[in-house]
Design a protein around this motif. Structure first.
Motif, PDB file in Angstrom:
ATOM      1  N   ILE A  13       0.864  -1.186   0.000  1.00  0.00           N
ATOM      2  CA  ILE A  13       0.000   0.000   0.000  1.00  0.00           C
ATOM      3  C   ILE A  13       0.901   1.236   0.000  1.00  0.00           C
ATOM      4  O   ILE A  13       1.787   1.349   0.861  1.00  0.00           O
ATOM      5  CB  ILE A  13      -0.883   0.041   1.270  1.00  0.00           C
ATOM      6  CG1 ILE A  13      -1.471  -1.330   1.612  1.00  0.00           C
ATOM      7  CG2 ILE A  13      -1.946   1.126   1.155  1.00  0.00           C
ATOM      8  CD1 ILE A  13      -2.453  -1.892   0.656  1.00  0.00           C
ATOM      9  N   SER A  14       0.690   2.147  -0.917  1.00  0.00           N
ATOM     10  CA  SER A  14       1.592   3.304  -0.978  1.00  0.00           C
ATOM     11  C   SER A  14       0.816   4.610  -0.998  1.00  0.00           C
ATOM     12  O   SER A  14      -0.386   4.652  -1.256  1.00  0.00           O
ATOM     13  CB  SER A  14       2.476   3.198  -2.221  1.00  0.00           C
ATOM     14  OG  SER A  14       1.688   3.239  -3.385  1.00  0.00           O
ATOM     15  N   GLY A  15       1.560   5.681  -0.724  1.00  0.00           N
ATOM     16  CA  GLY A  15       0.978   7.024  -0.754  1.00  0.00           C
ATOM     17  C   GLY A  15       1.399   7.733  -2.034  1.00  0.00           C
ATOM     18  O   GLY A  15       1.654   7.105  -3.056  1.00  0.00           O
ATOM     19  N   ILE A  16       1.498   9.051  -1.964  1.00  0.00           N
ATOM     20  CA  ILE A  16       1.830   9.836  -3.158  1.00  0.00           C
ATOM     21  C   ILE A  16       3.276  10.338  -3.072  1.00  0.00           C
ATOM     22  O   ILE A  16       3.758  10.706  -2.010  1.00  0.00           O
ATOM     23  CB  ILE A  16       0.868  11.032  -3.293  1.00  0.00           C
ATOM     24  CG1 ILE A  16      -0.559  10.534  -3.512  1.00  0.00           C
ATOM     25  CG2 ILE A  16       1.297  11.959  -4.433  1.00  0.00           C
ATOM     26  CD1 ILE A  16      -0.801   9.769  -4.797  1.00  0.00           C
ATOM     27  N   GLY A  27      -0.167  10.823   1.952  1.00  0.00           N
ATOM     28  CA  GLY A  27      -0.058  10.685   3.402  1.00  0.00           C
ATOM     29  C   GLY A  27      -0.989   9.674   4.022  1.00  0.00           C
ATOM     30  O   GLY A  27      -1.050   9.556   5.245  1.00  0.00           O
ATOM     31  N   ARG A  28      -1.742   8.948   3.220  1.00  0.00           N
ATOM     32  CA  ARG A  28      -2.757   8.053   3.792  1.00  0.00           C
ATOM     33  C   ARG A  28      -2.470   6.581   3.532  1.00  0.00           C
ATOM     34  O   ARG A  28      -3.397   5.760   3.564  1.00  0.00           O
ATOM     35  CB  ARG A  28      -4.153   8.399   3.234  1.00  0.00           C
ATOM     36  CG  ARG A  28      -4.506   9.863   3.260  1.00  0.00           C
ATOM     37  CD  ARG A  28      -4.637  10.424   4.673  1.00  0.00           C
ATOM     38  NE  ARG A  28      -4.879  11.853   4.620  1.00  0.00           N
ATOM     39  CZ  ARG A  28      -4.239  12.764   5.343  1.00  0.00           C
ATOM     40  NH1 ARG A  28      -3.296  12.407   6.199  1.00  0.00           N
ATOM     41  NH2 ARG A  28      -4.522  14.036   5.230  1.00  0.00           N
ATOM     42  N   SER A  29      -1.248   6.219   3.289  1.00  0.00           N
ATOM     43  CA  SER A  29      -0.976   4.793   3.075  1.00  0.00           C
ATOM     44  C   SER A  29      -1.253   4.001   4.351  1.00  0.00           C
ATOM     45  O   SER A  29      -1.757   2.880   4.290  1.00  0.00           O
ATOM     46  CB  SER A  29       0.468   4.569   2.616  1.00  0.00           C
ATOM     47  OG  SER A  29       1.373   4.999   3.607  1.00  0.00           O
ATOM     48  N   LEU A  30      -0.950   4.590   5.502  1.00  0.00           N
ATOM     49  CA  LEU A  30      -1.089   3.820   6.747  1.00  0.00           C
ATOM     50  C   LEU A  30      -2.545   3.537   7.149  1.00  0.00           C
ATOM     51  O   LEU A  30      -2.837   2.415   7.576  1.00  0.00           O
ATOM     52  CB  LEU A  30      -0.329   4.504   7.885  1.00  0.00           C
ATOM     53  CG  LEU A  30       1.188   4.308   7.798  1.00  0.00           C
ATOM     54  CD1 LEU A  30       1.909   5.143   8.845  1.00  0.00           C
ATOM     55  CD2 LEU A  30       1.569   2.836   7.948  1.00  0.00           C
ATOM     56  N   GLY A  76       6.193   4.642   1.170  1.00  0.00           N
ATOM     57  CA  GLY A  76       6.068   6.001   0.659  1.00  0.00           C
ATOM     58  C   GLY A  76       7.336   6.782   0.923  1.00  0.00           C
ATOM     59  O   GLY A  76       8.362   6.213   1.310  1.00  0.00           O
ATOM     60  N   GLY A  77       7.260   8.079   0.749  1.00  0.00           N
ATOM     61  CA  GLY A  77       8.442   8.911   0.940  1.00  0.00           C
ATOM     62  C   GLY A  77       8.410   9.672   2.251  1.00  0.00           C
ATOM     63  O   GLY A  77       7.461   9.552   3.030  1.00  0.00           O
ATOM     64  N   ASP A  78       9.475  10.454   2.481  1.00  0.00           N
ATOM     65  CA  ASP A  78       9.558  11.205   3.739  1.00  0.00           C
ATOM     66  C   ASP A  78       8.521  12.330   3.782  1.00  0.00           C
ATOM     67  O   ASP A  78       7.975  12.637   4.837  1.00  0.00           O
ATOM     68  CB  ASP A  78      10.967  11.746   4.002  1.00  0.00           C
ATOM     69  CG  ASP A  78      11.569  12.482   2.822  1.00  0.00           C
ATOM     70  OD1 ASP A  78      11.580  11.927   1.714  1.00  0.00           O
ATOM     71  OD2 ASP A  78      12.060  13.614   3.015  1.00  0.00           O
ATOM     72  N   ILE A 130       2.057  -4.513  10.754  1.00  0.00           N
ATOM     73  CA  ILE A 130       2.393  -4.206   9.358  1.00  0.00           C
ATOM     74  C   ILE A 130       3.809  -3.635   9.310  1.00  0.00           C
ATOM     75  O   ILE A 130       4.363  -3.239  10.336  1.00  0.00           O
ATOM     76  CB  ILE A 130       1.391  -3.214   8.706  1.00  0.00           C
ATOM     77  CG1 ILE A 130       1.377  -1.876   9.450  1.00  0.00           C
ATOM     78  CG2 ILE A 130       0.016  -3.776   8.630  1.00  0.00           C
ATOM     79  CD1 ILE A 130       0.425  -0.869   8.800  1.00  0.00           C
ATOM     80  N   THR A 131       4.372  -3.605   8.126  1.00  0.00           N
ATOM     81  CA  THR A 131       5.730  -3.079   7.940  1.00  0.00           C
ATOM     82  C   THR A 131       5.643  -1.800   7.113  1.00  0.00           C
ATOM     83  O   THR A 131       4.969  -1.778   6.078  1.00  0.00           O
ATOM     84  CB  THR A 131       6.598  -4.129   7.194  1.00  0.00           C
ATOM     85  OG1 THR A 131       6.647  -5.309   7.996  1.00  0.00           O
ATOM     86  CG2 THR A 131       8.008  -3.610   6.961  1.00  0.00           C
ATOM     87  N   TYR A 132       6.291  -0.752   7.601  1.00  0.00           N
ATOM     88  CA  TYR A 132       6.247   0.548   6.907  1.00  0.00           C
ATOM     89  C   TYR A 132       7.657   0.894   6.423  1.00  0.00           C
ATOM     90  O   TYR A 132       8.569   1.078   7.236  1.00  0.00           O
ATOM     91  CB  TYR A 132       5.723   1.616   7.868  1.00  0.00           C
ATOM     92  CG  TYR A 132       5.486   2.984   7.251  1.00  0.00           C
ATOM     93  CD1 TYR A 132       5.138   3.130   5.916  1.00  0.00           C
ATOM     94  CD2 TYR A 132       5.571   4.133   8.021  1.00  0.00           C
ATOM     95  CE1 TYR A 132       4.903   4.382   5.360  1.00  0.00           C
ATOM     96  CE2 TYR A 132       5.334   5.393   7.484  1.00  0.00           C
ATOM     97  CZ  TYR A 132       4.999   5.506   6.153  1.00  0.00           C
ATOM     98  OH  TYR A 132       4.778   6.747   5.593  1.00  0.00           O
TER      99      TYR A 132
END
Ligand code: SF4
Length: 284
Positions: free
Chosen positions: A41-44, A64-67, A86-88, A109-111
């Motif tokens: 699952i990824s963000g932007i 910002g909403r992948s989590l 996702g990114g920083d 889960i793993t981030y």
């Protein structure tokens, strides 16, 4: 089993994210997963494209909403291994509230955060990970804001697995992602993943000169939270390896009273019309 698909990444040649993708695919295979057991699952952001480059379930969410999405997926189907990515900018700016609460919630889960200290997709603006004095189009005279220290922050909000790596250390990064997947709880893995197009300060050479491997620090003990924090502060956060792991705290799922043995996606909810009407009536 092969986690590669036919999609050609459109990252810039030399971008650190290529190695993160490879490490994620290798780690998934090494722990014995098959594509139908993995959800990414990824963000932007540039890094957010990763969910489309891996042969598994993928969800490219909003900024910002992948989590929240990843946590929902895991709660609905615990049989899936869930990796959020996702990114920083995605995880430590607009998504920071989710990051903090997912860490303290300790959902299994793993981030994986691809940390390049800049916004690459929007062509180079200062991010929450940019150092004071960092010059970009958005801070032409240099950033005057303090950079976030994600590893230290994670330790203060109850993280049970905190690790950091460098995208060129493919073997170490793969091993850390494997360990994160196996960890029973939330694992945060911050990866220095250079943006070769817009960040001319935090380059591959810069990281090679400035990073310290925890395996080179004599007596380092990743089960010691105080030592982890002191080491991070001493090295200004520029360490790689497993920083901290608590294997004793139970995960969110393990602590939920009466949590069904079967994943919600497979549970027999016995929802005939009468039950459904009763449920609706309770909430009216
Ligand atoms: Fe990677 Fe930077 Fe290119 Fe984005 S702009 S793909 S982060 S090198």
């Amino acid at each position: 089993k092969d986690f590669r698909n036919d999609v050609k990444p459109n990252w810039c040649p030399g971008c650190g994210d290529f190695s993160v993708q490879a490490a994620m695919q290798r780690a998934a295979a090494n722990v014995g997963l098959v594509p139908e057991n993995l959800a990414v699952i990824s963000g932007i952001g540039c890094s957010g494209r990763i969910s489309g480059y891996i042969n598994a379930y993928g969800f490219h969410g909003i900024h910002g909403r992948s989590l929240p999405i990843a946590q929902g997926v895991k709660m609905a189907n615990r049989d899936l291994t869930v990796i959020a990515s996702g990114g920083d900018g995605d995880g430590y700016a607009i998504g920071m509230a989710h990051t903090v609460h997912a860490i303290r919630r300790n959902i299994d889960i793993t981030y994986v955060v691809m940390d390049n200290q800049i916004y690459g997709l929007t062509k180079g603006q200062t991010s929450p990970r940019s150092a004071v004095g960092f010059k970009t189009k958005s801070t032409p005279m240099g950033s005057i804001e303090q950079a976030i220290s994600p590893m230290e922050l994670a330790l203060t909000v109850g993280a049970t697995f905190v690790a950091q790596s460098f995208s060129t250390d493919l073997k170490d990064l793969t091993a850390l992602i494997e360990a994160g997947i196996k960890h029973k709880g939330f694992s945060l893995i911050n990866v220095f993943s250079p943006c070769v197009t817009y960040n001319k300060v935090n380059t591959y050479d810069w990281f090679k000169e400035n990073l310290t491997k925890l395996s080179d620090i004599e007596g380092y003990d990743a089960s010691n939270r105080e030592m982890a924090m002191q080491t991070l502060m001493k090295h200004n956060g520029l360490v790689t390896g497993l920083i901290y792991q608590n294997t004793e705290r139970q995960s969110y799922q393990e602590l939920i009273h009466g949590y069904s043995e079967a994943p919600l996606t497979k549970a027999d909810l016995n929802l005939d019309q009468a039950h459904f009407d009763k449920l609706v009536a309770e909430f009216m």
